[in-house]
Design a protein around this motif. Sequence first.
Motif, PDB file in Angstrom:
ATOM      1  N   ASP A 282      13.073 127.753  15.173  1.00  0.00           N
ATOM      2  CA  ASP A 282      14.496 127.984  14.998  1.00  0.00           C
ATOM      3  C   ASP A 282      14.885 129.323  15.607  1.00  0.00           C
ATOM      4  O   ASP A 282      14.469 130.374  15.135  1.00  0.00           O
TER       5      ASP A 282
ATOM      6  N   ASP B 171      11.855 117.490   8.327  1.00  0.00           N
ATOM      7  CA  ASP B 171      11.701 118.872   7.846  1.00  0.00           C
ATOM      8  C   ASP B 171      12.729 119.781   8.513  1.00  0.00           C
ATOM      9  O   ASP B 171      13.341 120.625   7.855  1.00  0.00           O
ATOM     10  N   CYS B 172      12.904 119.623   9.802  1.00  0.00           N
ATOM     11  CA  CYS B 172      13.836 120.456  10.555  1.00  0.00           C
ATOM     12  C   CYS B 172      15.267 120.243  10.073  1.00  0.00           C
ATOM     13  O   CYS B 172      16.010 121.212   9.839  1.00  0.00           O
TER      14      CYS B 172
ATOM     15  N   HIS C  34      15.759 121.842   6.786  1.00  0.00           N
ATOM     16  CA  HIS C  34      15.816 123.297   7.018  1.00  0.00           C
ATOM     17  C   HIS C  34      17.221 123.702   7.459  1.00  0.00           C
ATOM     18  O   HIS C  34      17.759 124.703   6.972  1.00  0.00           O
TER      19      HIS C  34
END
Length: 174
Positions: free
Chosen positions: A149, A164-165, A168
Amino acid sequence: MAEPDPPRHRVAVIAIDGGPLFELAVPCAVFGAHPAYALEVCGDASRVATSAALELAVPAPLAAARGADTIIVPTWPRPGEAPPAELIELLRAEHARGARIVGLCLGAYVLAAAGLLDGLAATTHWEFSALLARLHPRVDVTRDAVYVDHGRLVTAAGSASGLDCCLHLVAVDL
């Protein structure tokens, strides 16, 4: 008098013909289910085929992604092939405007082809990371990260890493 609802963060997900259904579904599920986001699926065709033998309607043209706060490229099914010029131009212009651009899994190839990842660390599916490094030598390909990121530029590794991203990004935004 009631307070007006705050503006919602607009997320455009780019539907790519021939891409895996899972990669397209992940950002749609995460951002489409949250009231803080306005989700739009855009593409350069009104229908796309998926690698899961399903054909999907694409509700908005690629140009509808203009003005989005976040643009997500969930995949690129042909990593050795250049993405369409219209998509590259859109990502460059929207990044210059200030949009966050996200490449999930092989979507990192599209960001790299647009030159957005030059001089930055990025990740993609481990199986295709060496090819990304060879095709785009100005990108510092990181094989062991779940996601990378940089604020307005984000890449995620393999298929499940996209989930997951996206989670996030929700945590960062909210």
